[in-house]
Design an enzyme around this catalytic site. Structure first.
Site, PDB file in Angstrom:
ATOM      1  N   ASP A 157       8.753   2.881  -8.081  1.00 32.96           N
ATOM      2  CA  ASP A 157       9.317   4.235  -8.044  1.00 32.96           C
ATOM      3  C   ASP A 157      10.329   4.362  -8.601  1.00 32.96           C
ATOM      4  O   ASP A 157      11.056   5.429  -8.461  1.00 32.96           O
ATOM      5  CB  ASP A 157       9.050   4.959  -6.696  1.00 32.96           C
ATOM      6  CG  ASP A 157      10.272   4.539  -5.494  1.00 32.96           C
ATOM      7  OD1 ASP A 157      10.745   3.458  -5.781  1.00 32.96           O
ATOM      8  OD2 ASP A 157      10.403   5.324  -5.005  1.00 32.96           O
ATOM      9  N   GLU A 158      11.004   3.382  -9.124  1.00 32.30           N
ATOM     10  CA  GLU A 158      12.390   3.544 -10.027  1.00 32.30           C
ATOM     11  C   GLU A 158      12.515   3.094 -11.236  1.00 32.30           C
ATOM     12  O   GLU A 158      11.875   2.142 -11.574  1.00 32.30           O
ATOM     13  CB  GLU A 158      13.580   2.753  -8.864  1.00 32.30           C
ATOM     14  CG  GLU A 158      13.742   3.402  -7.779  1.00 32.30           C
ATOM     15  CD  GLU A 158      14.599   2.726  -6.906  1.00 32.30           C
ATOM     16  OE1 GLU A 158      15.497   1.950  -7.390  1.00 32.30           O
ATOM     17  OE2 GLU A 158      14.445   2.288  -5.584  1.00 32.30           O
ATOM     18  N   ASP A 164      14.465   8.176  -9.476  1.00 31.99           N
ATOM     19  CA  ASP A 164      13.927   7.473  -7.932  1.00 31.99           C
ATOM     20  C   ASP A 164      12.934   8.615  -7.610  1.00 31.99           C
ATOM     21  O   ASP A 164      13.605   9.630  -7.290  1.00 31.99           O
ATOM     22  CB  ASP A 164      15.146   7.228  -7.007  1.00 31.99           C
ATOM     23  CG  ASP A 164      14.486   6.416  -5.736  1.00 31.99           C
ATOM     24  OD1 ASP A 164      13.487   6.582  -5.489  1.00 31.99           O
ATOM     25  OD2 ASP A 164      15.614   6.104  -5.219  1.00 31.99           O
TER      26      ASP A 164
HETATM   27  N1  DCP Z   1       8.727   0.703   0.784  1.00 26.46           N
HETATM   28  C1  DCP Z   1       8.131   0.043   1.715  1.00 26.46           C
HETATM   29  N2  DCP Z   1       8.925  -0.610   2.722  1.00 26.46           N
HETATM   30  C2  DCP Z   1      10.283  -0.498   2.874  1.00 26.46           C
HETATM   31  C3  DCP Z   1      10.832   0.408   1.621  1.00 26.46           C
HETATM   32  C4  DCP Z   1      10.027   0.791   0.758  1.00 26.46           C
HETATM   33  O1  DCP Z   1       6.960  -0.079   1.689  1.00 26.46           O
HETATM   34  N3  DCP Z   1      10.761  -1.232   3.609  1.00 26.46           N
HETATM   35  C5  DCP Z   1       7.857   1.474  -0.145  1.00 26.46           C
HETATM   36  C6  DCP Z   1       7.675   2.570   0.223  1.00 26.46           C
HETATM   37  C7  DCP Z   1       8.274   3.813  -0.556  1.00 26.46           C
HETATM   38  C8  DCP Z   1       8.609   2.979  -1.789  1.00 26.46           C
HETATM   39  O2  DCP Z   1       8.491   1.520  -1.558  1.00 26.46           O
HETATM   40  O3  DCP Z   1       7.743   4.888  -0.820  1.00 26.46           O
HETATM   41  C9  DCP Z   1       9.936   3.282  -2.414  1.00 26.46           C
HETATM   42  O4  DCP Z   1      10.862   2.674  -1.623  1.00 26.46           O
HETATM   43  P1  DCP Z   1      12.394   3.613  -1.480  1.00 26.46           P
HETATM   44  O5  DCP Z   1      13.351   3.032  -0.772  1.00 26.46           O
HETATM   45  O6  DCP Z   1      12.677   4.552  -3.050  1.00 26.46           O
HETATM   46  O7  DCP Z   1      11.764   4.854  -0.440  1.00 26.46           O
HETATM   47  P2  DCP Z   1      11.193   6.019  -0.465  1.00 26.46           P
HETATM   48  O8  DCP Z   1      10.762   6.351  -1.999  1.00 26.46           O
HETATM   49  O9  DCP Z   1      10.118   6.359   0.447  1.00 26.46           O
HETATM   50  O10 DCP Z   1      12.277   7.137   0.013  1.00 26.46           O
HETATM   51  P3  DCP Z   1      13.517   8.148  -0.952  1.00 26.46           P
HETATM   52  O11 DCP Z   1      12.974   9.613  -0.932  1.00 26.46           O
HETATM   53  O12 DCP Z   1      14.544   7.622   0.024  1.00 26.46           O
HETATM   54  O13 DCP Z   1      13.715   7.275  -2.231  1.00 26.46           O
HETATM   55 CA    CA Z   2      12.080   6.463  -3.993  1.00 28.11          CA
END
Ligand code: DCP
Ligand code: CA
Length: 368
Positions: A111-112, A10
């Site tokens: 991203d996963e 992730d």
């Molecule tokens: N995303 C979005 N709206 C949301 C959740 C996520 O646009 N409600 C997008 C932005 C994030 C990406 O999807 O960068 C990946 O989501 P993640 O839930 O994996 O969150 P992050 O990568 O930002 O944070 P983490 O470090 O917790 O993985």
């Molecule tokens: Ca993420």
């Protein structure tokens, strides 16, 4: 049977981290990536934020105006519009790297991804740790992006594990430690348990995974339906047999395009699907391939990726087979995801074999 070894990767605060990479002066400042709706200057929602902003309470999903209010004392805060093209480019490069290290690979979202590395490490979780660390290093040296990795005997646990230590973490759940790891966690940590389900479980006296594991499966089925009920029961007990599915074949020809607007409207999607089918068909014919499988990919508005594919009765080189199969598959796919709109769409042909009389260059060289 040897335990499976599944790795979940992730990428950390992904969109915001991409922005920091492009502009290192953003590091240590609150970074807020926004989806502006365009109605007024500040209308829209926060897509994601870096950890500096999260520490101040600015998180995914909140209104941009609210984020601005929280950060009003911080003159160093930055608000940026989403730059999907950048994130997709970085994601594709990282996914390709990961795919090359997996026996089976499954991209779950932008991203996963899951990697099955069971054979490679022969059930040895120490070896798996080495591979996890190596992947983190390779991703960083190639794309300057950090990620968190979970390693476990199944997909559900690997996903919970990658979320356990973030950012830049690595968490291993050995087969004999499954319940020690899982049971103290809140049920909200389980994929599929959102705020509503969490509340319902809390009313039933279920707070932790240990509580959930002990509830009679029949009771869960009565409350949440047969699929979810069984899923909650099994996963709380560390059971999950879902395979890591190769959503992308090794040899395939695919075409992907972004739709003019997010939609689930067939008349708007079909012309694009046909155009992609024609392009994929042209390439396969030019290179002398027959295909046995046809697939569609859908990148949804919430950034999840879904795919369907079908194997034909015999290898084909007909455009009509690609068009009719992908049209069917798209319908099936949309029926399975009732609420989401499609943002990008893809068509692929795979399971390729050479048309009679033609050999790939590789084969040709081996013969000579
Ligand atoms: N995303 C979005 N709206 C949301 C959740 C996520 O646009 N409600 C997008 C932005 C994030 C990406 O999807 O960068 C990946 O989501 P993640 O839930 O994996 O969150 P992050 O990568 O930002 O944070 P983490 O470090 O917790 O993985
Ligand atoms: Ca993420």
């Amino acid at each position: 049977m040897e335990s499976r070894v599944i790795l979940h990767v992730d990428l950390d605060y992904f969109f915001a981290q991409c922005e920091e990479r492009e502009n290192p002066s953003l590091r240590n400042r609150p970074v807020v990536v926004c989806v502006y709706s365009g109605r007024t200057a500040d209308s829209g929602a926060v897509s994601t934020t870096n950890y500096v902003a999260r520490a101040l309470g600015v998180k995914s999903g909140i209104p941009i105006a609210f984020a601005k209010r929280i950060l009003k004392e911080r003159d160093d805060a930055v608000f940026l519009p989403v730059n999907e093209e950048l994130y997709e480019r970085i994601s594709e490069s990282i996914m390709n790297l990961l795919r090359s290290h997996a026996e089976r690979f499954e991209q779950e979202s932008i991203d996963e991804a899951f990697l099955d590395i069971s054979k490679k490490v022969d059930g040895d979780f120490e070896k798996a740790e080495g591979i996890g660390l190596q992947l983190k290093r390779e991703i960083y040296s190639k794309e300057r992006i950090t990620c968190s990795v979970g390693i476990a005997p199944n997909k559900i646990l690997a996903k919970v594990a990658s979320d356990f230590r973030k950012p830049d973490g690595l968490t291993i759940v050995h087969p004999e430690e499954v319940t020690n790891f899982l049971w103290p966690l809140e049920v909200g940590k389980l994929y599929g348990v959102g705020k509503k389900t969490e509340k319902k479980m809390s009313e039933m006296g279920i707070q932790t995974m240990a509580d959930l594991a002990k509830v009679d499966v029949q009771k869960l089925i009565e409350t949440f339906g047969p699929n979810l009920g069984k899923y909650f029961h099994d996963s709380a007990n560390g059971i999950d047999d879902e395979p890591v599915e190769e959503r992308e074949g090794r040899e395939q020809i695919s075409r992907i395009a972004t739709l003019k607007e997010n939609t689930r409207d067939a008349p708007k999607i079909t012309p694009e699907l046909k155009r992609l089918a024609e392009e994929a068909h042209r390439e396969s014919v030019t290179e002398g391939w027959k295909f046995r499988s046809v697939g569609v990919l859908a990148f949804m508005e919430d950034l999840t990726v879904h795919s369907r594919s079908r194997t034909l009765e015999s290898p084909s080189s007909k455009l009509e087979d690609i068009i009719s199969t992908s049209t069917d598959l798209l319908k099936e796919l949309l029926d399975g995801i009732p609420d989401l709109q499609i943002r990008r769409i893809g068509v692929k042909v795979s399971n390729l074999s050479k048309q009679e009389g033609q050999k790939s260059l590789e084969e040709f060289l081996k013969l000579s």
